[in-house]
Design a protein around this motif. Structure first.
Motif, PDB file in Angstrom:
ATOM      1  N   ARG A  44      68.140  41.978  30.311  1.00 14.82           N
ATOM      2  CA  ARG A  44      68.310  42.421  31.703  1.00 14.82           C
ATOM      3  C   ARG A  44      69.604  41.820  32.255  1.00 14.82           C
ATOM      4  NH1 ARG A  44      63.558  44.738  33.549  1.00 14.82           N
ATOM      5  NH2 ARG A  44      61.780  44.304  32.193  1.00 14.82           N
ATOM      6  N   PRO A  67      66.597  49.039  41.434  1.00  7.78           N
ATOM      7  CA  PRO A  67      66.068  48.861  40.062  1.00  7.78           C
ATOM      8  C   PRO A  67      67.111  49.020  38.972  1.00  7.78           C
ATOM      9  CG  PRO A  67      64.989  50.704  41.210  1.00  7.78           C
ATOM     10  CD  PRO A  67      65.777  49.963  42.214  1.00  7.78           C
ATOM     11  N   GLU A  95      60.703  43.398  24.988  1.00 10.51           N
ATOM     12  CA  GLU A  95      61.744  43.975  25.833  1.00 10.51           C
ATOM     13  C   GLU A  95      62.730  44.743  24.970  1.00 10.51           C
ATOM     14  OE1 GLU A  95      61.404  42.879  29.809  1.00 10.51           O
ATOM     15  OE2 GLU A  95      63.420  42.295  29.180  1.00 10.51           O
ATOM     16  N   ARG A 133      67.030  46.751  35.096  1.00  7.78           N
ATOM     17  CA  ARG A 133      66.458  47.325  33.882  1.00  7.78           C
ATOM     18  C   ARG A 133      66.975  46.600  32.641  1.00  7.78           C
ATOM     19  NH1 ARG A 133      70.418  51.076  31.781  1.00  7.78           N
ATOM     20  NH2 ARG A 133      72.159  51.041  33.234  1.00  7.78           N
TER      21      ARG A 133
END
Lengths: 291, 465, 277
Positions: free
Chosen positions: B393, B373, B389, B377
């Motif tokens: 990313r 992950p 957001e 992020r």
């Protein structure tokens, strides 16, 4: 007894040099010559080349470019450094100059920095938006400074400036020493004869400092022909359009490529170059002395 | 009676004795650690040797797990290569030889020059296969660090290259730079933006950072097109017609009437200045550059964005690779098994990957780790276009690019080829400044042909048949 | 009157040139106190934000780097080297100046030839030799090969020319060994030159870098130039310039101080020997 001593003592006194020379110079020199006749790729892989390395060297355009560059740098450097440091020494040689200590220190201090860091310092100073350009832009009101590392002409200038900065003080010190040892009475005699300042310089000073002058020219030439660290660090390579490519840089690149044999040959070519230039200079100076 | 040699010598003698005495007293007899590791990058030294809060350092962990001590030595890159080169050339063994050594892509080629069985590094194919890592690492990166199929180093990274740009400044100029699919479009967009900025009075603002003094970025763009300076057989590729086209295009970005780029200056601190003040508004961003951006230009947070590279032609990759490090084992290392375990621990293990994340955003070459992950992020430093957001990313972008990176080939003849490219690039720039586009590509072709000829001669001279 | 104004012009030129000469130094000194952010933003100092000046660079130098160790190594190697070279070179120069012996001419030719040799020709061969002798990573590799200087021998040969032969002859009559003659008679006479040459050699040795870098492998033996150049990291983007500048400045200080105090004797010493004939 002392006769015996007297006969053999000199041999004893020079023996350190002889021993060290034989052990620490002859062997590496021999290895170097042998290597230059081979081509190598690894610790155990070599092939006999005879004079093949030298043959390639002679027809390599890049090598001759490096030689030309090196000679040009050496010439420019010497033509500037010798008169400039002599001039400095003359300016500083007055009896009554106050702050002589400080001046001498100021001019000599660059030499103390060492050439490794002079290059780093100049690299930072001559950055595109670095202090030198900021100063120039402020002075001339232009929007871009000089391309010290991107324009061939400016790059060469940068190398010469850095080299001069580094070594002016060194020459100055030697000239100061030389000037001190010139007999003052000769000056007085010349003055009495009605000689002007220039005449005094030409007929008293110059002959008086000739040994040091010759020494500095020879040593300076040998050093200038080995120019490498300065352009290499400043340009991180050969420089814009190979403006910074010198013979020693060519040698260094040969080492980097891993062919130690070829690199050794280049080293000996450099020796030949130094020898040639030095002999030519000695001959020229001898001829000048005849006049 | 005064000392004949004079006071200065007396002082020297005294200094020598005192200094020598101090050193002798300090020096604890040091046993050589079981493994000696040479690194050149301070960031790596920190990653391996610094304890991270409660977690002990990677090296500490290794010693705890295996009982072998490791000594890490940080040596400047040039010094490291001079020493290692000398040691390998002398075929040295013994305590002075480092067991493991990190090497950088720009200086590694010399170690690949000897014949395969004389390369100073240990071949790793067997170890990689046995441990099962061979299939889990990005194949193209393994090719980079090998010679004729023999792998000599474990890659540290993938180093995919994206384009980072000042989203705020381009937006203010009304230009959607991210829509640029080709370099041509990109150049047109930048010219539009520059026109706007000039109107606003920013005389010294340029859209893109490109190198003028070195061919690093040019090589990067060539790689995007699948062109290495030398192929696997050390044959120069400079006479490929696409090279001339690329050099001309590059030169016209840096000079001439359609100029959009300027040279970045030396040092992170410096071009961070350029980035922050908006002197340069876009730059090539391999993933390892992000850490120093964040460190030296924190004020740019939220103002920058990453995009894939524009292409020259549709068949080019939308990314390239720039830079890279490997970890190798010396062939004459005393304990290769232990050395290999250290390699695994530092580069490939969970602990190693976690430690690395503290210092940079770099993608590891271990493909299954990309699902972690942490690489998915939102990064608030980079502006996001998606509503809701907190940041772009970027990990996902880099993963996507990493799958498409071109193969970078390391050839021992690289120190000969790179200056040739730089030379031609320099001449192209001078031509572009004086004559603009007229006859530029043709001239480049001529210069490249000349350089290729002399390159071939030099390579042939140094080759062993 | 004319002389006075000439003097002022001379002063002016000197001051200007001295300023230019010292400018990079001033930049260096300022650089050591700047934060990384300010390093390039301001040419000399951030005049409006003088509170941002920091001693961090020095702190990092001593905390993270073994600066003291480098200093000790440099002091040891440079002083030891200087003492050895001065002794052996003055001995050799004495022999060349005051004796006639067979092989003197060829010897001097060989000496001259070695002065023409660039270091690079010897580098890889010498390295191999050190490896074979087992001297890699030892102080011996630094001190032994360079223990005699040809330049020094020539300098002393010049200087020793001033030693009167009658004095030497008298000494021999008194039963002095040749070594005693060198020590008690010749050396005191050329003492100024000894002093100058000592300083010269020390300065050269202090900055010596190329050879020590490849020979000294143990970080415990690093000298100042090696330790500092280690900080020139890769990529060059990660060089801690402030700390590097601090280290450079500190490494210059000892020699600078030495020169500043001794400059008059230094020049006089050179004058006494190097310049006659």
């Amino acid at each position: 007894m002392w006769n015996w001593q007297h006969r053999y003592a000199p041999y004893l006194f020079v023996s350190p040099f002889v021993v060290l020379f034989c052990v620490f110079m002859l062997w590496p020199l021999g290895r170097s010559i042998l290597l230059s006749l081979h081509k190598t790729a690894g610790p155990r892989t070599h092939r006999w080349m005879g004079l093949g390395n030298y043959g390639f060297l002679i027809q390599d355009r890049l090598f001759w470019l490096a030689v030309l560059n090196t000679l040009a740098y050496a010439a420019a450097f010497l033509l500037l450094q010798i008169p400039a440091s002599l001039g400095l020494a003359l300016l500083l040689d007055r009896r009554n100059l106050r702050g002589r200590h400080l001046f001498r220190f100021a001019f000599f201090s660059p030499y103390l920095v060492g050439h490794v860091f002079v290059a780093v310092i100049f690299l930072l100073l001559l950055a595109r938006n670095g202090p030198a350009n900021q100063f120039l832009m402020g002075l001339l009101g232009t929007s871009e400074g000089l391309g010290w590392t991107t324009d061939p002409l400016a790059a060469r200038l940068a190398v010469i400036i850095a080299a001069l900065w580094l070594s002016l003080g060194y020459g100055m010190i030697y000239f100061l020493a030389a000037l001190q040892s010139v007999d003052r009475e000769l000056y007085d005699a010349a003055e009495v004869d009605g000689a002007g300042a220039w005449s005094r310089f030409w007929h008293v000073t110059l002959p008086g400092i000739k040994p040091v002058l010759v020494f500095l020219i020879l040593v300076g030439t040998i050093g200038a022909l080995q120019l490498f660290e300065l352009p290499y660090v400043m340009f991180q390579g050969g420089g814009p359009q190979r403006a910074g490519m010198t013979v020693v840089m060519y040698l260094f690149l040969a080492f980097e490529s891993g062919d130690i044999g070829y690199a050794s040959a280049v080293g000996w070519a450099l020796v030949a170059l130094i020898l040639g230039v030095t002999l030519a200079q000695v001959r020229l100076m001898r001829a000048a002395r005849e006049d | 009676m005064s000392f004949p040699l004079g006071k200065p010598i007396l002082v020297m003698l005294l200094v020598a004795v005192i200094a020598g005495g101090t050193l002798a007293l300090r020096a604890k007899p040091r046993h050589r650690a079981d493994l000696v590791l040479w690194v050149f990058a301070d960031a790596h030294a920190q990653t391996y040797a610094k304890d991270m809060g409660p977690t002990p350092s990677l090296l500490r962990q290794f010693t705890a797990n295996t009982g072998k001590t490791v000594q890490l030595e940080l040596i400047g890159n040039r010094g490291l290569n001079v020493r290692l080169g000398s040691l390998y050339m002398a075929d040295a063994s013994g305590p002075h030889l480092p067991d493991l050594v990190e090497l950088e892509i720009g200086t590694v080629s010399r170690y690949f020059r000897p014949p395969l069985d004389e390369v100073g590094l240990l071949p790793l194919n067997g170890l990689l296969k046995q441990s099962g890592w061979l299939d889990r690492l990005v194949r193209s990166r393994l090719v980079t660090w090998s010679k004729q199929g023999t792998i000599f180093g474990v890659p540290h990274d993938v180093s995919p290259v994206a384009l980072c740009y000042r989203a705020d400044l381009f937006a203010e100029a009304g230009v959607d730079i991210e829509s640029s699919r080709t370099w041509q479009e990109f150049q047109d967009n930048c010219l539009k933006a520059q026109a706007h900025w000039r109107q606003q009075g920013h005389r010294r603002r340029w859209a893109l950072e490109l190198f003028e003094a070195s061919s690093g970025y040019l090589g990067c763009l060539l790689l995007q097109r699948g062109i290495n300076l030398l192929d696997v057989d050390d044959r120069p590729q400079l006479d490929d017609p696409r090279v001339a086209a690329t050099v001309a295009a590059y030169a016209l970005m840096l000079a001439g009437p359609r100029r959009i780029a300027a040279d970045g200056a030396a040092g992170d601190a410096v071009y961070a200045q350029d980035m922050a003040t908006g002197t340069l508004c876009a730059w090539l961003a391999p993933d390892w550059r992000l850490a120093s951006m964040k460190q030296y230009a924190p004020q740019l947070a939220g103002k920058v964005r990453l995009m894939p590279l524009p292409r020259f032609e549709p068949r080019d990759a939308p990314t390239s690779t720039y830079g890279g490090t490997m970890l190798g084992i010396s062939r004459r290392c005393a304990d290769p098994q232990a050395a290999w375990r250290l390699v695994e621990h530092l580069y490939l293990s969970r602990a190693g990957l976690e430690a690395r994340q503290h210092h940079s955003d770099m993608l590891p070459p271990v493909m299954d780790a990309w699902d972690d992950p942490v690489y998915h992020r939102a990064d608030p430093y980079f502006a996001s276009h998606a509503p809701g957001e907190t940041g772009q990313r970027i990990g996902e972008l880099y993963v996507q690019l990493a799958r498409q990176i071109p193969v970078r080939i390391v050839s021992p003849a690289a120190p000969l080829a790179e200056p040739s490219l730089t030379f031609v690039m320099g001449r192209a720039l001078a031509h572009a400044r004086r004559h603009g586009q007229a006859g530029l590509e043709e001239a480049c072709r001529q210069w490249l042909a000349d350089e290729t000829r002399s390159l071939r001669r030099r390579i042939r001279q140094g080759k062993f048949e | 009157m004319l002389r006075r104004s000439g003097s002022i012009v001379a002063y002016g030129i000197l001051a200007l040139l001295a300023g230019l000469s010292v400018l990079p130094f001033i930049w260096l000194i300022c650089a050591t106190f700047k934060t990384p952010g300010d390093f390039f933003a301001h040419v000399l100092l951030p005049w409006r934000h003088l509170d941002r000046l920091t001693l961090d660079n020095y702190r990092i130098l001593f905390d993270d780097q073994p600066f003291g160790l480098w200093l000790a190594n440099s002091l040891l190697l440079s002083s030891a080297h200087t003492v050895i070279v001065v002794i052996l070179s003055s001995l050799g120069g004495f022999a060349l100046a005051k004796y006639r012996f067979r092989g003197k001419r060829p010897l001097m030719l060989v000496m001259l030839a070695t002065m023409l040799l660039p270091g690079q020709v010897l580098l890889s061969g010498s390295y191999e030799l050190m490896y074979k002798l087992g001297w890699l990573n030892s102080y011996a590799a630094i001190l032994v090969p360079g223990a005699v200087s040809v330049f020094g021998m020539f300098l002393f040969r010049q200087a020793m020319g001033a030693v009167p032969d009658e004095l030497l002859a008298a000494g021999r009559v008194d039963g002095c060994s040749e070594l005693r003659l060198w020590w008690d008679v010749a050396l005191p006479i050329v003492r100024p030159m000894v002093g100058a040459y000592t300083l010269l050699t020390f300065m050269g040795s202090w900055n010596s870098f190329l050879w020590p870098q490849i020979v000294l492998l143990d970080p415990m033996k690093y000298t100042l130039p090696i330790g500092l150049s280690n900080m020139i990291g890769l990529p060059s983007t990660q060089t801690p310039y402030g700390t590097l500048m601090a280290g450079t400045l500190l490494s210059i200080l000892p020699v600078a101080l030495l020169f500043f105090i001794l400059q008059r004797d230094f020049i006089a010493g050179l004058a006494s020997g190097a310049v006659k004939g």
